[in-house]
Structures are given as structure tokens and as C-alpha cells.
Design a protein around this motif. Structure first.
Motif, short mmCIF file in Angstrom:
data_model
loop_
_atom_site.label_atom_id
_atom_site.label_comp_id
_atom_site.label_asym_id
_atom_site.label_seq_id
_atom_site.Cartn_x
_atom_site.Cartn_y
_atom_site.Cartn_z
N ALA A 89 0.83 -1.21 0.00
CA ALA A 89 0.00 0.00 0.00
C ALA A 89 0.86 1.26 0.00
O ALA A 89 1.88 1.34 0.69
CB ALA A 89 -0.93 0.00 1.21
N GLY A 90 0.44 2.24 -0.79
CA GLY A 90 1.17 3.51 -0.85
C GLY A 90 0.84 4.24 -2.12
O GLY A 90 0.03 3.79 -2.93
N GLY A 91 1.46 5.38 -2.30
CA GLY A 91 1.21 6.18 -3.49
C GLY A 91 1.88 7.53 -3.37
O GLY A 91 2.58 7.81 -2.40
N GLY A 92 1.65 8.36 -4.36
CA GLY A 92 2.27 9.67 -4.34
C GLY A 92 1.75 10.56 -5.45
O GLY A 92 1.10 10.08 -6.38
N GLU A 93 2.04 11.85 -5.33
CA GLU A 93 1.65 12.83 -6.33
C GLU A 93 2.85 13.69 -6.69
O GLU A 93 3.81 13.80 -5.92
CB GLU A 93 0.52 13.71 -5.79
CG GLU A 93 -0.75 12.95 -5.46
CD GLU A 93 -1.80 13.85 -4.84
OE1 GLU A 93 -1.46 15.01 -4.49
OE2 GLU A 93 -2.96 13.42 -4.69
N LEU A 94 2.79 14.29 -7.86
CA LEU A 94 3.87 15.17 -8.30
C LEU A 94 3.82 16.49 -7.55
O LEU A 94 2.76 17.07 -7.36
CB LEU A 94 3.75 15.42 -9.81
CG LEU A 94 3.93 14.20 -10.71
CD1 LEU A 94 3.54 14.55 -12.14
CD2 LEU A 94 5.35 13.67 -10.65
N ALA A 95 4.99 16.95 -7.13
CA ALA A 95 5.10 18.26 -6.47
C ALA A 95 6.55 18.70 -6.55
O ALA A 95 7.41 18.16 -5.85
CB ALA A 95 4.64 18.19 -5.01
N PRO A 96 6.87 19.68 -7.41
CA PRO A 96 8.25 20.13 -7.52
C PRO A 96 8.68 20.93 -6.29
O PRO A 96 7.84 21.48 -5.56
CB PRO A 96 8.22 21.03 -8.75
CG PRO A 96 6.82 21.53 -8.82
CD PRO A 96 5.97 20.40 -8.31
N LEU A 97 9.97 20.98 -6.04
CA LEU A 97 10.50 21.79 -4.96
C LEU A 97 10.07 23.24 -5.17
O LEU A 97 10.23 23.80 -6.26
CB LEU A 97 12.03 21.70 -4.93
CG LEU A 97 12.71 22.41 -3.76
CD1 LEU A 97 12.30 21.80 -2.43
CD2 LEU A 97 14.23 22.35 -3.94
N LEU A 189 -0.81 5.09 -12.44
CA LEU A 189 0.14 5.75 -13.32
C LEU A 189 -0.57 6.77 -14.21
O LEU A 189 -0.10 7.89 -14.38
CB LEU A 189 0.87 4.73 -14.18
CG LEU A 189 1.96 5.29 -15.11
CD1 LEU A 189 3.15 5.78 -14.30
CD2 LEU A 189 2.40 4.23 -16.11
N ASN A 190 -1.71 6.38 -14.75
CA ASN A 190 -2.46 7.29 -15.60
C ASN A 190 -2.94 8.51 -14.82
O ASN A 190 -2.93 9.63 -15.33
CB ASN A 190 -3.66 6.55 -16.22
CG ASN A 190 -3.23 5.54 -17.27
OD1 ASN A 190 -2.29 5.78 -18.02
ND2 ASN A 190 -3.89 4.41 -17.31
N GLU A 191 -3.36 8.31 -13.58
CA GLU A 191 -3.78 9.43 -12.74
C GLU A 191 -2.60 10.36 -12.46
O GLU A 191 -2.74 11.58 -12.48
CB GLU A 191 -4.37 8.90 -11.43
CG GLU A 191 -5.70 8.19 -11.58
CD GLU A 191 -6.17 7.59 -10.27
OE1 GLU A 191 -5.56 7.89 -9.23
OE2 GLU A 191 -7.16 6.82 -10.30
N LEU A 192 -1.45 9.78 -12.20
CA LEU A 192 -0.25 10.57 -11.90
C LEU A 192 0.10 11.48 -13.07
O LEU A 192 0.50 12.63 -12.88
CB LEU A 192 0.92 9.64 -11.59
CG LEU A 192 2.25 10.31 -11.25
CD1 LEU A 192 2.17 11.04 -9.91
CD2 LEU A 192 3.37 9.26 -11.20
#
Length: 250
Positions: A89-97, A189-192
Motif C-alpha cells: 500500500a502507498g502512493g504519491g503525487e507530483l510536487a516540484p520543490l 500511473l495514468n492518474e499521476l
């Protein structure tokens, strides 16, 4: 290569889609009694139906300790021990510094790090001596990825858990390994990548960076997990197994 898991009890967290779903299905087909988790009841019900056979769904968020307790209570009602734990279980979203928020940081670390720690720790009384633990890391554990630094840091932590926990668990002969998928064809992956044409164009670009020349399938990751869980991997301990078409090696 075929492994049989007759009379084995397997727990797969995050088992309602993608890699977790494919892995749970593979274990059931190999004879195991499988427990999966998911945060949404509708998705959990759909996954149980899709997997079929000897599978039990337990709704829960593995970042919530009470939900982890409920998972293992459900296991104990039917079985005396766990043979394989796939902490997926886990996941993540894009977020630049520059755009990283406290909420993004906290949510990602809770899901990917806190959740893994306590999913494994709370399983220890049920895990049989000689059991196998597999953690889902990522190729981002060793490679830099723009706008993905927080997620990548969590997966580097997960990879180190495997190294450290084999020392903590050596007296019980419990093996701990990490599987690190590369680009894999999943709904997540498609959502990301934003879905639709944007996701398609991003994937087309990334495929050009993979020596195998294609995106991986969840079933391919599942086969690697089953190997690590099996007696065929009895002398494999603490490794990070990349299943990524060679991308992390160049």
C-alpha cells in the motif's frame, strides 16, 4: 517458473488495483489463502470479485494504526499465522520543490513510510518463523525524478527498511526484500500523469528511456514478488529487485 503456495496465508496491502491486485490474484491461483486491503469498500468488493477463490477483503488505510489492527484481527479469526506479507500500500503525487506543502509531505510519508513500518511491526506476532516479507519500493529509490522528490525519499526509506530489518529479524529467519517496479501500466500511473492524451504522451516519452522498449505489466511485478516469497528465494535476503525493463541500470 511456477511456485505453489498451498496452505499458505498471504497478506497483500493495497490489493484493490494495479500491482497489488495482480499479485493477490497470482497468490490465490497458486493455492494461497489471501487477505487484501483497500481504503474504499466499493473498490475492495470489486477486487475480491475479480480475484475470486480464497480471498478476503478488509477495508482499511494502512497509515491508520487502528485499521492495521483490524486487518490482523481478521486474519487471526481464520488462521494462526502469516506466511507471506506483501507491504504494498502507498502512493504519491507530483510536487516540484517550491510547491511542496506540509499536507503533501505528511500524506506521502504517512502512506509510504509510517504505513509500511506499522504494517510490518504489527504483523510480527502472527508471522511464522521463516516467513517472507516483501516491501514495495521503486526505481525512484536510486534515481532522481523531477517533481517527485518526496515520493522518491519515501521509497529510499522503504528500501533501507529491508536492509535493516533483516538484522532485527535474523533470529527468526524471516527474510525481508524490496521489489522496485519501474514504469508499470496501472490506473495510478495514468492518474499521476493527468489521464487522457497527456498521460499517453508522457508514457510514450518515458518508454524511450527503457531498454526493454515498453511499459511493464502488473503481472510481471507479481511474478517477481512471488519469487521473493517462495522457497526458491530461500537464500535471497535484503535485496532490492528491480523490475523495470533495465531503466535503473543505465
Amino acid at each position: 517458473m511456477t511456485q505453489r503456495f498451498d496452505n499458505k496465508v498471504v497478506v497483500v496491502t493495497g490489493g484493490t488495483s494495479g500491482i497489488g491486485l495482480a499479485t493477490a490474484k497470482a497468490f490465490v491461483e497458486a493455492g494461497a489463502s489471501v487477505f487484501i486491503t483497500g481504503r474504499r469498500q466499493d473498490a475492495l468488493d470489486a477486487a475480491v470479485k475479480a480475484i475470486g477463490g480464497n480471498v478476503t477483503g478488509v477495508r482499511g488505510d494502512m497509515a491508520v494504526l487502528a485499521d492495521i489492527d483490524r486487518l490482523y484481527d481478521a486474519v487471526q479469526q481464520r488462521h494462526a499465522q502469516i506466511d507471506v506479507l506483501f507491504a504494498n500500500a502507498g502512493g504519491g503525487e507530483l510536487a516540484p520543490l517550491g510547491a511542496i506543502t506540509e499536507e503533501h509531505f505528511q500524506q506521502t510519508f504517512d502512506s509510504n513510510v509510517k504505513g509500511v513500518v506499522f504494517t510490518v511491526q504489527k504483523a510480527l506476532p502472527l508471522l511464522r518463523d521463516g516467513a517472507s516479507i516483501i516491501l514495495t519500493a521503486s526505481t525512484t529509490s536510486i534515481k532522481g525524478t523531477g517533481a517527485f522528490s518526496v515520493y522518491s525519499a519515501t521509497k529510499a526509506a522503504v528500501r533501507n527498511f529491508a536492509r535493516s530489518w533483516i538484522l532485527d529479524l535474523k533470529d527468526r529467519h524471516i527474510r525481508v526484500n524490496a521489489v522496485s517496479p519501474g514504469l508499470t501500466e496501472t490506473a495510478g500511473l495514468n492518474e499521476l500523469f493527468g489521464g487522457g492524451d497527456q498521460a499517453a504522451s508522457t508514457k510514450d516519452y518515458l518508454v524511450g528511456l527503457i531498454p526493454a522498449g515498453r511499459i511493464g505489466q502488473p503481472e510481471e511485478i507479481a511474478k517477481a514478488v512471488m519469487f521473493l516469497a517462495s522457497d526458491d528465494a530461500s537464500y535471497v535476503n535484503g535485496i532490492e529487485l528491480f523490475v523495470d525493463g533495465g531503466q535503473a541500470q543505465i
